[in-house]
Enzyme design. Sequence first.
Site, PDB file in Angstrom:
ATOM      1  N   CYS A   1       0.799  -1.242   0.000  1.00  0.00           N
ATOM      2  CA  CYS A   1       0.000   0.000   0.000  1.00  0.00           C
ATOM      3  C   CYS A   1       0.826   1.286   0.000  1.00  0.00           C
ATOM      4  O   CYS A   1       0.446   2.257  -0.634  1.00  0.00           O
ATOM      5  CB  CYS A   1      -1.007  -0.009   1.145  1.00  0.00           C
ATOM      6  SG  CYS A   1      -2.154  -1.376   1.008  1.00  0.00           S
TER       7      CYS A   1
ATOM      8  N   HIS B   1      -3.380   7.102   3.781  1.00  0.00           N
ATOM      9  CA  HIS B   1      -3.818   5.914   3.054  1.00  0.00           C
ATOM     10  C   HIS B   1      -5.254   5.587   3.476  1.00  0.00           C
ATOM     11  O   HIS B   1      -5.551   5.524   4.670  1.00  0.00           O
ATOM     12  CB  HIS B   1      -2.871   4.758   3.397  1.00  0.00           C
ATOM     13  CG  HIS B   1      -3.300   3.443   2.845  1.00  0.00           C
ATOM     14  ND1 HIS B   1      -3.839   3.305   1.586  1.00  0.00           N
ATOM     15  CD2 HIS B   1      -3.288   2.188   3.389  1.00  0.00           C
ATOM     16  CE1 HIS B   1      -4.124   2.037   1.377  1.00  0.00           C
ATOM     17  NE2 HIS B   1      -3.802   1.339   2.450  1.00  0.00           N
TER      18      HIS B   1
ATOM     19  N   ASN C   1     -10.243   0.557  -0.128  1.00  0.00           N
ATOM     20  CA  ASN C   1      -8.781   0.643  -0.059  1.00  0.00           C
ATOM     21  C   ASN C   1      -8.201   0.293  -1.436  1.00  0.00           C
ATOM     22  O   ASN C   1      -8.241  -0.862  -1.848  1.00  0.00           O
ATOM     23  CB  ASN C   1      -8.298  -0.341   1.021  1.00  0.00           C
ATOM     24  CG  ASN C   1      -6.791  -0.422   1.128  1.00  0.00           C
ATOM     25  OD1 ASN C   1      -6.071   0.074   0.268  1.00  0.00           O
ATOM     26  ND2 ASN C   1      -6.316  -1.063   2.182  1.00  0.00           N
TER      27      ASN C   1
HETATM   28  O1  UT7 Z   1      -3.697  -1.411   3.493  1.00  0.00           O
HETATM   29  C1  UT7 Z   1      -3.712  -2.155   4.650  1.00  0.00           C
HETATM   30  C2  UT7 Z   1      -4.722  -3.220   4.481  1.00  0.00           C
HETATM   31  N1  UT7 Z   1      -5.357  -3.770   5.625  1.00  0.00           N
HETATM   32  C3  UT7 Z   1      -5.963  -3.082   6.618  1.00  0.00           C
HETATM   33  O2  UT7 Z   1      -5.934  -1.885   6.704  1.00  0.00           O
HETATM   34  C4  UT7 Z   1      -6.735  -3.892   7.615  1.00  0.00           C
HETATM   35  C5  UT7 Z   1      -6.903  -3.203   8.931  1.00  0.00           C
HETATM   36  N2  UT7 Z   1      -7.953  -3.868   9.705  1.00  0.00           N
HETATM   37  C6  UT7 Z   1      -9.243  -3.529   9.587  1.00  0.00           C
HETATM   38  O3  UT7 Z   1      -9.613  -2.654   8.836  1.00  0.00           O
HETATM   39  C7  UT7 Z   1     -10.229  -4.248  10.485  1.00  0.00           C
HETATM   40  O4  UT7 Z   1      -9.529  -5.105  11.379  1.00  0.00           O
HETATM   41  C8  UT7 Z   1     -11.286  -5.088   9.702  1.00  0.00           C
HETATM   42  C9  UT7 Z   1     -12.279  -4.142   9.004  1.00  0.00           C
HETATM   43  C10 UT7 Z   1     -10.629  -5.984   8.684  1.00  0.00           C
HETATM   44  C11 UT7 Z   1     -12.082  -5.919  10.686  1.00  0.00           C
HETATM   45  O5  UT7 Z   1     -12.681  -5.077  11.657  1.00  0.00           O
HETATM   46  P1  UT7 Z   1     -12.548  -5.402  13.217  1.00  0.00           P
HETATM   47  O6  UT7 Z   1     -13.313  -4.369  13.920  1.00  0.00           O
HETATM   48  O7  UT7 Z   1     -11.074  -5.526  13.535  1.00  0.00           O
HETATM   49  O8  UT7 Z   1     -13.284  -6.779  13.340  1.00  0.00           O
HETATM   50  P2  UT7 Z   1     -12.727  -8.162  13.884  1.00  0.00           P
HETATM   51  O9  UT7 Z   1     -11.818  -8.801  12.897  1.00  0.00           O
HETATM   52  O10 UT7 Z   1     -12.235  -7.955  15.287  1.00  0.00           O
HETATM   53  O11 UT7 Z   1     -14.055  -9.015  13.967  1.00  0.00           O
HETATM   54  C12 UT7 Z   1     -15.126  -8.670  14.862  1.00  0.00           C
HETATM   55  C13 UT7 Z   1     -16.320  -9.557  14.533  1.00  0.00           C
HETATM   56  C14 UT7 Z   1     -15.931 -11.035  14.397  1.00  0.00           C
HETATM   57  O12 UT7 Z   1     -17.025 -11.789  14.885  1.00  0.00           O
HETATM   58  P3  UT7 Z   1     -16.986 -12.407  16.376  1.00  0.00           P
HETATM   59  O13 UT7 Z   1     -15.766 -13.286  16.400  1.00  0.00           O
HETATM   60  O14 UT7 Z   1     -16.878 -11.226  17.309  1.00  0.00           O
HETATM   61  O15 UT7 Z   1     -18.274 -13.125  16.463  1.00  0.00           O
HETATM   62  C15 UT7 Z   1     -15.830 -11.237  12.915  1.00  0.00           C
HETATM   63  O16 UT7 Z   1     -16.070 -12.567  12.525  1.00  0.00           O
HETATM   64  O17 UT7 Z   1     -16.871  -9.183  13.265  1.00  0.00           O
HETATM   65  C16 UT7 Z   1     -16.920 -10.333  12.402  1.00  0.00           C
HETATM   66  N3  UT7 Z   1     -16.704  -9.862  11.036  1.00  0.00           N
HETATM   67  C17 UT7 Z   1     -17.712  -9.447  10.248  1.00  0.00           C
HETATM   68  N4  UT7 Z   1     -19.057  -9.374  10.440  1.00  0.00           N
HETATM   69  C18 UT7 Z   1     -19.789  -8.891   9.420  1.00  0.00           C
HETATM   70  C19 UT7 Z   1     -15.528  -9.746  10.376  1.00  0.00           C
HETATM   71  N5  UT7 Z   1     -15.749  -9.260   9.146  1.00  0.00           N
HETATM   72  C20 UT7 Z   1     -17.096  -9.071   9.041  1.00  0.00           C
HETATM   73  C21 UT7 Z   1     -17.931  -8.579   8.010  1.00  0.00           C
HETATM   74  N6  UT7 Z   1     -19.271  -8.512   8.238  1.00  0.00           N
HETATM   75  N7  UT7 Z   1     -17.452  -8.174   6.812  1.00  0.00           N
END
Ligand code: UT7
Length: 324
Positions: free
Chosen positions: A114, A251, A281
């Site tokens: 990125c 970014h 992104n």
């Molecule tokens: O250029 C760099 C590229 N990468 C990044 O910038 C990634 C940076 N990270 C993020 O943006 C965030 O971590 C994400 C958007 C990917 C995820 O958000 P989060 O608030 O960190 O969620 P999480 O991974 O902690 O998951 C929380 C819950 C989980 O469920 P449980 O275990 O609490 O029941 C996930 O399974 O949300 C669930 N979940 C979703 N639910 C609905 C994860 N993705 C989704 C989704 N829709 N798309």
Amino acid sequence: MTGKIIGLGSYLPAKVLTNDDLSKMVDTNDEWITERTGIKERRISDPLTDKPSQMVVKAAMQAVEDAGIDPKDIDLIVTATTTSDLMFPTLSCVIHRELGVSEECGTFDVNSACPGWIAAYNAAQGFIEGGNAKLVLVAGVECTSNFVNWEDRGQCILFGDGAGAAILRAEEGKPNQFIMRSSGKRMDCLHCDNAMQPARMNEEGFKELTKFNMDGREVFKFAVTEVPKLIRDLAAKFDFSLEDVDWFVMHQANARIIEATAKKLKVSLDKFPMNIMRTGNTSSASIPVLLKEMKDNGQLKRGMKLVIASFGGGLTWDANYIEY
Ligand code: UT7
């Protein structure tokens, strides 16, 4: 001499993929994606007409037009990408051909995930400041839709395709002010293995290797910790005050990361422009695409002080202080 941005261009594919569209593909919904990322929709490229090599040429042509230069005068082209449709030659070579640039021009691509466009910009500045180039085209393009795992709701909701480009011209001024950092030991939380490796020859290897891997939570924690620190270090290194910065052009990976950065820096969120709601992104295209949008809507004006900052696979994280 240093490189001044004298033209900007961008290209986003026409096809819009909304959060509601995604909710028909994986178990997610508009409310979750909006709340956790700020994204409402992203652009997805057409595999025939919007290959990275086609998108980047469109952005480059727009940047040339915006700068009002003759492409024949460009003496270096540097393109950042991780998702080229060509193993070789470089996309910079494709731009070279399509713009009819002279053979007195060097070309190469960089891959720094990125933050790739910032790495390309810094490389270009090195050529300019060393007296080896006067007019440089710096582009960034990504088609992550070809690589993300469309069955993993934790990653496919984040990304979009697009391209951006800038023209840098050698002018009197302070040398390029930047910091670049990396942490190879943390590469496991964001990587995509090369699908052309021999293991692709067997079925299991193909499935394993074509997967885009991301531990979103780890990347999130890394970004909200390291990026504010990087920006503070940049201000200390180059002796400027965060209060005097007009725009923090970050970014566009997740609106919550941008909000957390603003909070940690104690800077108003109003100074952090965002287009992530419409683009998702776009990886190494994200900063030039946003800069072009800011120029078009009148937010970006000559003389403004900018911090640009990015982070991603590597892990890598880079930031620059730019007097536009
Ligand atoms: O250029 C760099 C590229 N990468 C990044 O910038 C990634 C940076 N990270 C993020 O943006 C965030 O971590 C994400 C958007 C990917 C995820 O958000 P989060 O608030 O960190 O969620 P999480 O991974 O902690 O998951 C929380 C819950 C989980 O469920 P449980 O275990 O609490 O029941 C996930 O399974 O949300 C669930 N979940 C979703 N639910 C609905 C994860 N993705 C989704 C989704 N829709 N798309």
